[in-house]
Design a protein around this motif. Structure first.
Motif, short mmCIF file in Angstrom:
data_model
loop_
_atom_site.label_atom_id
_atom_site.label_comp_id
_atom_site.label_asym_id
_atom_site.label_seq_id
_atom_site.Cartn_x
_atom_site.Cartn_y
_atom_site.Cartn_z
N GLY A 82 13.73 58.41 52.14
CA GLY A 82 13.66 57.74 53.43
C GLY A 82 13.76 58.82 54.50
O GLY A 82 14.54 59.76 54.38
N MET A 132 21.73 55.09 55.58
CA MET A 132 21.12 55.22 54.26
C MET A 132 22.07 55.96 53.33
O MET A 132 22.65 56.97 53.71
CB MET A 132 19.81 56.01 54.36
CG MET A 132 18.75 55.33 55.22
SD MET A 132 17.17 56.19 55.12
CE MET A 132 17.32 57.32 56.49
N PRO A 137 22.34 56.73 48.78
CA PRO A 137 21.46 56.62 47.61
C PRO A 137 21.28 55.17 47.14
O PRO A 137 20.26 54.84 46.54
CB PRO A 137 22.17 57.46 46.56
CG PRO A 137 22.88 58.50 47.36
CD PRO A 137 23.34 57.80 48.61
N LEU A 138 22.24 54.29 47.42
CA LEU A 138 22.13 52.92 46.90
C LEU A 138 21.80 51.87 47.95
O LEU A 138 21.50 50.73 47.61
CB LEU A 138 23.45 52.51 46.23
CG LEU A 138 23.84 53.25 44.96
CD1 LEU A 138 25.13 52.69 44.41
CD2 LEU A 138 22.74 53.14 43.92
N THR A 139 21.88 52.21 49.22
CA THR A 139 21.74 51.17 50.23
C THR A 139 21.00 51.64 51.47
O THR A 139 20.92 52.84 51.75
CB THR A 139 23.13 50.69 50.74
OG1 THR A 139 23.81 51.82 51.28
CG2 THR A 139 23.95 50.08 49.64
N LEU A 140 20.47 50.68 52.19
CA LEU A 140 20.03 50.92 53.56
C LEU A 140 20.52 49.74 54.36
O LEU A 140 20.22 48.59 54.04
CB LEU A 140 18.51 51.02 53.64
CG LEU A 140 17.93 51.27 55.05
CD1 LEU A 140 16.67 52.11 54.97
CD2 LEU A 140 17.66 49.99 55.81
N GLU A 144 24.76 44.50 46.02
CA GLU A 144 24.61 45.93 46.30
C GLU A 144 24.81 46.70 45.00
O GLU A 144 25.65 46.34 44.18
CB GLU A 144 25.63 46.35 47.36
CG GLU A 144 25.25 47.64 48.04
CD GLU A 144 26.20 47.96 49.17
OE1 GLU A 144 26.14 47.29 50.20
OE2 GLU A 144 27.01 48.89 48.99
N PRO A 146 14.26 52.59 46.46
CA PRO A 146 13.85 52.57 45.06
C PRO A 146 13.02 51.35 44.68
O PRO A 146 13.07 50.31 45.35
CB PRO A 146 15.17 52.57 44.30
CG PRO A 146 16.21 52.16 45.26
CD PRO A 146 15.72 52.57 46.61
N PHE A 158 14.51 48.28 50.17
CA PHE A 158 15.05 48.15 51.52
C PHE A 158 13.97 47.83 52.55
O PHE A 158 12.78 48.02 52.30
CB PHE A 158 15.76 49.44 51.95
CG PHE A 158 16.72 49.98 50.93
CD1 PHE A 158 17.62 49.14 50.28
CD2 PHE A 158 16.72 51.33 50.61
CE1 PHE A 158 18.51 49.64 49.34
CE2 PHE A 158 17.61 51.84 49.67
CZ PHE A 158 18.51 51.00 49.03
N ILE A 202 11.19 51.10 52.30
CA ILE A 202 11.91 52.31 51.92
C ILE A 202 12.75 51.98 50.68
O ILE A 202 13.18 50.86 50.51
CB ILE A 202 12.84 52.77 53.07
CG1 ILE A 202 12.01 53.29 54.23
CG2 ILE A 202 13.82 53.82 52.60
CD1 ILE A 202 12.85 53.84 55.36
N ARG A 223 21.04 47.97 58.23
CA ARG A 223 20.62 48.05 59.63
C ARG A 223 21.29 46.95 60.42
O ARG A 223 21.51 45.86 59.93
CB ARG A 223 19.10 47.98 59.74
CG ARG A 223 18.49 46.73 59.15
CD ARG A 223 16.99 46.85 59.00
NE ARG A 223 16.30 46.83 60.27
CZ ARG A 223 15.07 46.32 60.44
NH1 ARG A 223 14.43 45.77 59.43
NH2 ARG A 223 14.48 46.35 61.61
N ILE A 263 21.09 52.49 61.64
CA ILE A 263 20.66 52.43 60.24
C ILE A 263 21.47 53.43 59.42
O ILE A 263 21.62 54.59 59.82
CB ILE A 263 19.15 52.76 60.11
CG1 ILE A 263 18.33 51.71 60.87
CG2 ILE A 263 18.72 52.82 58.65
CD1 ILE A 263 16.85 52.03 60.97
N PHE A 274 16.83 58.46 47.40
CA PHE A 274 17.40 57.21 46.90
C PHE A 274 17.38 57.12 45.39
O PHE A 274 16.54 57.71 44.73
CB PHE A 274 16.58 56.02 47.41
CG PHE A 274 16.66 55.83 48.88
CD1 PHE A 274 17.85 55.43 49.47
CD2 PHE A 274 15.56 56.06 49.68
CE1 PHE A 274 17.93 55.24 50.83
CE2 PHE A 274 15.63 55.87 51.04
CZ PHE A 274 16.81 55.46 51.62
N LEU A 315 22.38 42.49 49.08
CA LEU A 315 21.21 43.28 49.48
C LEU A 315 20.02 42.34 49.60
O LEU A 315 19.78 41.54 48.71
CB LEU A 315 20.95 44.32 48.38
CG LEU A 315 19.70 45.17 48.48
CD1 LEU A 315 19.87 46.23 49.53
CD2 LEU A 315 19.41 45.82 47.13
#
Ligand SMILES: Nc1ncnc2c1ncn2[C@@H]1O[C@H](COP(=O)(O)OP(=O)(O)OP(=O)(O)O)[C@@H](O)[C@H]1O
Lengths: 432, 506
Positions: A174, A202, A204-207, B366, B248, B242, B246, A209, A200, A10, B445
């Motif tokens: 992650g 993933m 680099p910028l978001t996760l 985001e 950054p 997140f 999890i 779900r 889910i 990430f 986010l």
């Protein structure tokens, strides 16, 4: 029942990570879920495109194949079936799909991965596509997907049968894995299970779900009986603890003559230890193994299984000579293992051999891809208890009762799948 | 009529402004920020004050404005004004200021300075550390540690200066088979840090390498006038971007507090020890500089296996989002409190807090935290009445009001707050509102898991594990002590090394 691992890095600088070895060591940790084939897919640092390496054989052979390569996102899979690999699909977006378990709608895992891969490579947003897939195929699998854009997706079918756990390494990585022990091995902190029907994604910028509507937890009981490592947490349950409970159930009310308890390596150790402790009988290490850890029940041919077994189990003479032995095993599939072991024990002087099995009789096959042989190859699916006893040559035999197994794993909102033991199949499907 | 000027434009400041507006003194409220925070703007207007867009870090600008406006009190929200001496200038102009002198704010500005202070004054709850002024020496030392397997192998790399909650990398390096991967990453992050820090001229150290520890984290905020230090309820912030812990590092995605002064997973004894640590740091920095500490000082703490309550870093202000937790339960009139602090009579006022639990969650565009370019410039749409109806309050953060539209400035644009009898119930209320703030044509986010039973239980489990370990050490008289044995070199006490390199040398 393959082992799955997916890793995403990430944030700023995520491309500085090379996660291929992390993936490799997690696969090594997941060999209990398959030792016949391995495959890994990643977004290659040098070319920016999706790459895949696959081979039959032991995972340890993977290392030289990825030497010098680098990627900041990857997925890996170990499988008990030769040529059962991650499937690549080249649509608008190139994707790689790995799966544990199986959909009901497809003949085998490969076909299921292909069908899912086609939907996920259509170019529409990955997360929404995955939700669509999980809504369409409601039962029987956990899956991972890697896209050439570097997205890692994972999910469990709405009828949550196969395990999947999630965790992290620092602020950077992650990780999703079939079992928590694979996270331990790569130094990741276990966070949670991926819930039934949970999807889910993933990047680099978001996760992101989301959950499919009407999802239910219906965990595979065979995971607890045999598949999972006993240092794992799966479905929020500590595997070792469940196996200990199994041992207690077997011991309760059992008054058979017993000088010594021995377990068939290694899945049954926790069962044997707690059986012995409950009955206040000595538990001893009855066997010495040659060669690597081989999971004999899942080997391909009859001969291979026998070789695996005989290498695995050489009895220790003084432990069994002149003794009434309670022999603990986790399950009986074909009965070969036990038949062989019992004759070895008797030759080393065992007076009586009482078999106690840490699971109910396996009487039916698994429609979700756990490699249980067809019904006509299952000893308990074909013979009465009296006959089984005669065939394998023991003095007595007892199985864990189905009600006990169900009770151990059931919780609020958790209804385990016990189809292969003659109980209810996940998703209430009918299987002959 | 009392006039109050506030500094800073985030959700923390919105919540401060609201608190000031609720004071029995009915003050006129003025504010300075780089952008027009819609919430603070509204408060200024309704109290007959004024909202000024301008630099919050320019001491001269702030002190001049304070004078021309004729304000009776200045309250500083964020940390950067403290590092530039805004409070110094305001006090020089003869105006009371709730905010620390630049010299004492160094406990936040320089993580390296804080560590040195802790070791010099033998303040408990400290970590092993090394500082580096250039890339080469940092690389050499970390390379060497990977060979000799000393404590410096298992590190957290940080910018030596407080740098906007960015650049911290926790690199636990305990699997020998992944050593090369970790080493490669350490090397490239050292370069990144050095580049990143070259933007700051006010500090010589570039890279801080710190012993990597594990355990539950929490923040202890204190009011202080330099003589008396009063602790507030503990707050736990959540740094990962997140769900599942999890992703950054962010400025904080949400925080929980209460019910009562401690958190469910922190004992009263740990609270007291933490308070003693913060007190000692305040005392030490006052001794070093000869200046009183006036304002808020907070310890960002972790219970560690080595020493129990341990200082990760200090804040020279309220945390954001943590400020919203403590202000939501502060019962004492904030202006009475502020004047008492500025006049050195904090010991004379009782500072009271409600017992309730509070949950705060941030909503960000985001792209946050690493891609501000993607996160900024989006129009915000939110039904504020609906938020209230669902039992929550909304505070504006990195959001700018212009021509009747509100647009994001790149960071957490809204924070939602609920107060309830338990953390879980408050979290449920906030979760019911997380979808309400929307962005036109862009995604938001936020974290769902903060404050839920599952996460709280995990924190408790973690705390119990760590507690067992440090209590064991304590019973053996080993609290805070570490020993290495390196073949050929013999027994090494890393603490002596830290003292030699970092304390005696300077
Ligand atoms: N020594 C350490 N061991 C383990 N984790 C650490 C350590 N130091 C920092 N961390 C982790 O990194 C996070 C950020 O560290 P720190 O507070 O020093 O940085 P920051 O960027 O200044 O944060 P903030 O936004 O709070 O000002 C901490 O909350 C903690 O989770």
């Amino acid at each position: 029942m393959p082992g799955l691992i997916g890793i995403c890095s990430f944030g700023e600088g995520s491309e500085k990570w090379n996660v291929l070895r992390f993936t490799y060591y997690a696969m090594l940790a997941l060999q209990n879920r398959g030792q016949e084939a391995f495959s890994i897919a990643w977004v290659d640092k040098a070319t920016g495109s999706l790459r895949k390496v696959e081979a039959s054989g032991n995972v340890e052979e993977l290392l030289p194949l990825i030497d010098g390569s680098s990627g900041h996102v990857a997925i890996g899979m170990t499988s008990p079936l030769v040529s059962d690999h991650i499937v690549e699909v080249d649509g608008d977006v190139r994707v790689a799909v790995a799966m544990d378990g199986k959909t009901l709608d497809h003949r085998d895992r490969r076909e299921a991965c292909k069908a899912i891969g086609e939907e996920l490579s259509s170019g529409s947003p990955l997360h929404e596509s995955m939700l669509r897939v999980a809504t369409k195929y409601r039962v029987g699998y956990s899956f991972l997907v890697l896209t050439e854009k570097g997205e890692v997706g994972c999910g469990r079918s709405a009828v949550g049968l196969k395990p999947l756990t999630i965790g992290s390494i620092g602020f950077d990585l992650g990780c999703v894995a079939s079992e928590s022990s694979a996270l331990d091995v790569i130094g990741a902190t276990y966070s949670s299970i991926v819930g039934a029907g949970e999807i889910i994604t993933m990047t680099p910028l978001t996760l992101k779900r989301d959950r499919v509507i009407g999802a239910t937890e219906e965990p595979c009981t065979f995971e607890f009986v045999y598949l999972a490592r006993h240092d794992s947490v799966v479905f929020q349950e500590d595997v070792y603890r469940v196996r200990e409970e199994v041992g207690k159930c077997l011991a309760r009310g059992d008054e058979v003559d017993c000088d010594v308890v021995i377990g068939v390596p290694e899945t049954s150790y926790p069962i044997a230890l707690s059986y012995g402790a409950t009955r206040r009988r000595a538990v001893k290490l009855g066997f010495v193994r040659s060669g690597d850890h081989i999971r004999s029940a899942l080997k391909g041919s009859q001969l291979e299984r026998l070789i695996g077994l005989q290498l695995k189990l050489n009895p220790v003479p003084s432990v069994v000579d002149g003794k009434n032995v309670v022999l603990i095993d986790d399950s009986i599939v074909r009965g070969n293992t036990l038949k062989n072991v019992i004759s070895l024990l008797r030759r080393k002087g065992a007076v009586g051999v009482h078999v106690r099995i840490g699971s109910p009789q396996i009487v039916k096959t698994c429609p979700y891809g756990t490699e249980i042989p067809p019904r006509d190859e299952l000893i308990a699916g074909n013979l009465r208890l009296e006959d089984i006893k005669k065939v394998i040559g023991c003095d007595s035999i007892e199985f864990l009762r189905l009600e006990d197994l169900e009770r151990l794993i059931s919780k609020d909102n958790v209804r385990p799948c016990t189809g292969c033991f003659g109980g209810r199949y996940a998703g209430d499907v009918k299987v002959d | 009529m009392i006039k109050v000027l506030g500094i800073g434009g985030g959700a923390r400041e919105h919540s401060l402004a609201e608190k000031v507006a609720q004071s029995a003194h009915h003050p006129k409220i003025y504010w300075i920020s780089e952008w027009r925070n819609p919430g603070i703007y509204e408060i200024c207007r309704s109290t007959g004050g004024e909202y000024i867009i301008g630099s919050t870090t320019d001491p001269l600008f702030v002190s001049k404005r304070s004078k021309t406006l004729g304000v009776d009190l200045v309250i500083i929200g964020p940390e950067e004004p403290n590092f530039y001496g805004v409070a110094d200038a305001v006090r020089d102009a003869g105006i009371p200021c709730l905010g620390p002198y630049r010299d004492v704010a160094v406990i936040e500005q320089s993580k390296a300075a804080l560590r040195r202070l802790q070791w010099k004054y033998d303040i408990p709850g400290r970590l092993l550390f090394r500082t580096f002024r250039d890339v080469r020496s940092a690389k050499e030392a970390l390379n060497e540690a990977s060979k000799s397997l000393t404590w410096l192998q298992n590190v957290v790399l940080k910018p030596a200066r407080q740098a906007g909650g960015k650049g911290v990398k926790v690199i636990e390096d305990k699997q020998a088979y992944l050593l090369n991967e970790k080493l490669t990453f350490k090397m490239s992050h050292i370069e990144w840090l050095s580049d990143y820090m070259s933007g700051y001229e006010d500090i010589q150290d570039r890279v801080l390498a710190e012993e990597c520890v594990w355990g539950p984290e929490y923040t202890l905020h204190c009011f202080t006038d330099g003589k008396t230090v009063v602790g507030m309820p503990l707050v736990q912030d959540n740094k990962h971007a997140f769900d599942f812990d999890i992703g950054p590092e962010t400025g904080g995605m949400g925080s929980i507090s209460g019910p009562g002064m401690a958190l469910d997973f922190i004992t009263r004894e740990e609270y007291e020890r933490s308070l003693e640590i913060v007190r000692s740091v305040i005392r030490a920095i006052q001794d070093e500089t000869g200046k009183d500490y006036i304002g808020v000082a907070a310890g960002q703490m972790m219970v560690t296996e080595i020493e129990g309550p341990t200082l990760i870093e200090m804040y020279s202000r309220l945390g954001d989002p943590e400020a919203l937790n403590v202000l939501a339960v502060l019962k004492t009139d904030i202006l009475d409190l502020a004047f008492a602090i500025c006049e050195g009579r904090l010991s004379k006022v009782g500072v009271d807090f409600e017992k309730n639990a509070v949950v705060v969650k941030a909503v960000a565009p985001e792209g946050y935290p690493d891609r501000k370019d993607l996160a900024k410039g989006h129009e915000v749409l939110v039904d504020r009445d609906e938020v209230l109806k669902r039992g929550c309050k909304l505070y504006w953060g990195a959001a700018h009001l212009e021509d009747g539209r509100i647009v994001t400035t790149g960071s957490r644009f809204v924070e939602l707050v609920a107060k309830e009898r338990s953390v879980e119930r408050a979290a449920e209320l906030v979760n019911g509102c997380l979808g309400l703030p929307r962005l036109k044509g862009w995604r938001t986010l936020y974290r769902v898991d903060i404050g839920t039973r599952e996460l709280n239980e995990r924190r408790t489990e973690l705390a119990e594990k760590v507690r067992r370990l440090y209590k064991f050490r304590e019973s053996r008289g080993l609290l805070g002590s570490r020993l290495d044995w390196v073949p050929g070199m013999g027994l090494i006490d890393p603490a002596l090394e830290v003292k030699k390199y970092e304390v005696d040398r300077t």
